[in-house]
Motif scaffolding. Structure first.
Motif, short mmCIF file in Angstrom:
data_model
loop_
_atom_site.label_atom_id
_atom_site.label_comp_id
_atom_site.label_asym_id
_atom_site.label_seq_id
_atom_site.Cartn_x
_atom_site.Cartn_y
_atom_site.Cartn_z
N LYS A 1 0.81 -1.22 0.00
CA LYS A 1 0.00 0.00 0.00
C LYS A 1 0.85 1.27 0.00
N TRP A 2 2.13 1.14 0.21
CA TRP A 2 3.04 2.28 0.12
C TRP A 2 3.36 2.46 -1.37
N LYS A 3 2.48 3.15 -2.07
CA LYS A 3 2.46 3.12 -3.53
C LYS A 3 3.72 3.70 -4.16
N GLU A 4 4.24 4.80 -3.65
CA GLU A 4 5.46 5.37 -4.24
C GLU A 4 6.61 4.37 -4.15
N HIS A 5 6.69 3.72 -3.01
CA HIS A 5 7.72 2.70 -2.78
C HIS A 5 7.52 1.52 -3.73
N LEU A 6 6.26 1.14 -3.95
CA LEU A 6 5.95 0.04 -4.86
C LEU A 6 6.38 0.37 -6.29
N HIS A 7 6.19 1.60 -6.71
CA HIS A 7 6.61 2.00 -8.06
C HIS A 7 8.13 1.90 -8.21
N VAL A 8 8.87 2.33 -7.21
CA VAL A 8 10.34 2.20 -7.25
C VAL A 8 10.73 0.73 -7.32
N LYS A 9 10.07 -0.07 -6.49
CA LYS A 9 10.42 -1.50 -6.46
C LYS A 9 10.12 -2.17 -7.80
N ALA A 10 9.01 -1.80 -8.43
CA ALA A 10 8.69 -2.38 -9.74
C ALA A 10 9.80 -2.10 -10.74
N ARG A 11 10.34 -0.90 -10.70
CA ARG A 11 11.46 -0.58 -11.59
C ARG A 11 12.67 -1.45 -11.27
N LEU A 12 12.97 -1.58 -9.98
CA LEU A 12 14.16 -2.35 -9.56
C LEU A 12 14.01 -3.85 -9.86
N LEU A 13 12.79 -4.32 -9.93
CA LEU A 13 12.54 -5.74 -10.23
C LEU A 13 12.38 -5.98 -11.73
N SER A 14 12.69 -4.98 -12.53
CA SER A 14 12.62 -5.10 -13.98
C SER A 14 14.02 -5.08 -14.58
N PRO A 15 14.15 -5.42 -15.86
CA PRO A 15 15.47 -5.38 -16.50
C PRO A 15 16.01 -3.97 -16.72
#
Length: 564
Positions: A367-381
């Protein structure tokens, strides 16, 4: 203290009291454990010691491993020695009034006697795998943790056939830790044979100084991870070193028993700051020769080209990131590392892509959406992308990587992936609004076992009792089979349901996170980058990371102690 205050305190502690014993592990193997503490001078460090590690003279870890069926050694207490000091440190970390912590160390007796279902110094079971070596993991703890804080995860994996090494970091992030002094070991009073490293509380109001302080911690953590890796290699090779933990006998039984010599064979995992540590360890090692990393003004970890960890860390290492805390990764100094993908996404044919990666979020972090967006980038190529799209998973050479195994546990808190939920169920329910701590750990275990199977790592079946949250067969298959065929008494060898991405809620309280479309936290509307928004949100989330920072909800009254 008045009688009424004493009664109120006793009632509050009764609710906080942990269960006297952990649930039994559900794998087919008994679990053994040993504690090891090695003088740093006995190991060949792959990277120079950080300047702030001058007084860290040892590296310490606990090993969880499959034990022989005949093991009858008694279980061990969850709390390490000295117990009173650890209880005091934990009561402060979880948020009981700091002035009371010393006194309370005598009161929550269950915490003193809580045991984990392992056998101390048990005999290692000979590996049942084809190569006659056990799969091996190194697991890094988060803030307020130590070598025992993930006993449920580590012990559960050991009961399924994985040897797990749990370092205890001395960077000030452990709840409290003690460094044995090699030249004082013959002293009669044990207090004189060790030095305490207390918990170092660092502000969550983000400033350049806060970033520097977290990177200082990471330098120690990565150096320790390199040393632990050296120790693991030495144990497998049968090399001699000093073990200052005199309660542990010879480690010779681990000789040629661990699958650690093949490049890319070790599993690297961590929770919270531990997942951050693993993220930076993999990148600093795999990309050690990349010009941008070499040019870092203040490097975090610089393993030598001929070091064993440079040989071990490849694109093939299976990676497990539980509720990874991203803020320390946003430090300006670490931008060259942030911009590079995790090794599993390397542009080489042997890279497994998202198949080799498991990331599990608590609902609080989801639910910490800004953090989730950063993590999605880091979990991508491509962590530099603004929005993660299908094209993000296509490499320059034309390969198409698989998206990561990315899920979250419904109604869970950040600490739900550690032992705290089991030990303090009242705290996690009333303060964090998290439910059924065993369920969160059970779902994590199912995903971890399936991750290993998907990457050819041999592990035992998933126990049928761990499937109570749902499975593919009983929810998706039209024709019902005999229940005995569907769920044999001892479990299943392929738990497809836990990695289901259909959105059909095949497994209760377990949801897939689709990274496609994530990455943009409304930067145009807010006028702030996603990283800046994470920095702004850090203060609000500090209570998830450090429970003592969590404000008490209205229905929980603080204890008032009245001195007479």
């Amino acid at each position: 203290m008045s009688d009424s205050s004493t009664n109120r305190l006793a009632a509050y502690l009764a609710k906080l009291s942990p269960v006297p014993a952990f649930p039994e592990y559900t794998g087919p193997y008994k679990v053994g454990t040993m504690d090891v503490e090695i003088p740093v001078c006995d190991l060949q460090s792959p990277s120079p010691a950080p300047a702030n590690a001058a007084d860290i003279e040892t590296v310490q870890y606990r090993v969880f491993y499959p034990a022989v069926p005949q093991s009858v050694e008694k279980p061990i207490t969850w709390l390490p020695a000295p117990q009173r000091n650890h209880v005091s440190a934990y009561t402060q970390f979880v948020g009981i009034n700091q002035m009371l912590a010393g006194m309370l160390s005598f009161i929550p007796r269950h915490l003193h006697y809580a045991t984990i279902p392992v056998h101390k110094n048990a005999k290692l079971l000979p590996a049942t795998t084809d190569n006659e070596r056990w799969p091996t993991m190194i697991f890094s703890h988060g803030l307020g943790g130590n070598r025992t804080s993930y006993s449920y995860i580590a012990g559960s994996l050991a009961s399924h056939g994985v040897v797990v090494f749990c370092p205890e970091h001395r960077d000030g992030s452990a709840v409290v830790t003690y460094i044995r002094l090699k030249d004082q070991m013959n002293r009669f009073f044990t207090a004189n044979t060790r030095r305490e490293v207390p918990y170092n509380r660092i502000s969550h109001a983000v400033t350049p100084e806060v970033y520097e302080a977290r990177e200082d911690q990471l330098r120690i953590r990565l150096w320790e991870m390199g040393l632990v890796h050296e120790a693991v290699q030495a144990m497998d090779s049968g090399d001699e070193f000093t073990n200052l933990n005199l309660s542990t006998p010879s480690l010779v039984q681990f000789t040629n028993a661990l699958d650690v010599k093949r490049p890319g064979s070790i599993i690297f995992a961590g929770h919270s700051f531990g997942a951050t540590t693993v993220h930076q360890l993999l990148k600093t090692t795999y990309y050690a020769d990349v010009p941008e990393v070499v040019a870092m003004e203040k490097p975090l970890f610089t393993p030598a080209k001929d070091s064993s960890i440079r040989k071990q860390i490849t694109e093939k290492n299976v990676t497990m990131l539980l509720d990874m805390w991203c803020l320390p990764l946003l430090a300006p100094n670490s931008a060259p590392l942030y911009n590079l993908p995790l090794p599993v996404y390397a542009d080489v044919s042997s890279a497994p892509g998202g198949t080799g990666l498991l990331a599990v979020e608590s609902e609080a972090f989801f639910k910490w959406k800004e953090h989730l967006h950063v993590k999605a980038r880091l979990l991508s190529p491509d962590p530099t992308t603004k929005i993660v799209g299908p094209q993000t998973f296509e490499t320059q050479s034309g390969m198409k990587h698989v998206e990561p195994n990315f899920f979250y546990v419904v109604n869970s808190a950040h600490l739900s992936q550690s032992d705290f939920g089991i030990l303090f169920p009242f705290l996690t329910k009333k303060i964090f609004d998290a439910e059924q701590p065993e369920r969160a750990l059970r779902l994590n275990l199912r995903a971890q076992l399936q991750l290993f199977r998907a990457n050819g790592i041999p592990v035992a079946r998933t126990y049928s009792g761990d499937l109570i949250d749902g499975s593919h067969i009983d929810k998706l298959q039209v024709k019902k089979k005999d229940p005995a065929e569907v769920h044999p008494a001892d479990g299943i060898a392929d738990d497809k349901a836990i990695f289901d991405r259909s959105g059909s809620d095949v497994v209760d309280n377990w949801s897939w996170i689709d990274v496609i479309g994530l990455g943009d936290a409304g930067e145009t509307a807010t006028g702030k980058s996603t990283a800046e928004q994470v920095e702004d949100g850090e203060e609000a989330m500090k209570g998830e990371l450090e429970p003592s920072e969590q404000p008490l909800p209205a229905n929980v009254k603080p204890i008032a102690v009245v001195a007479q």
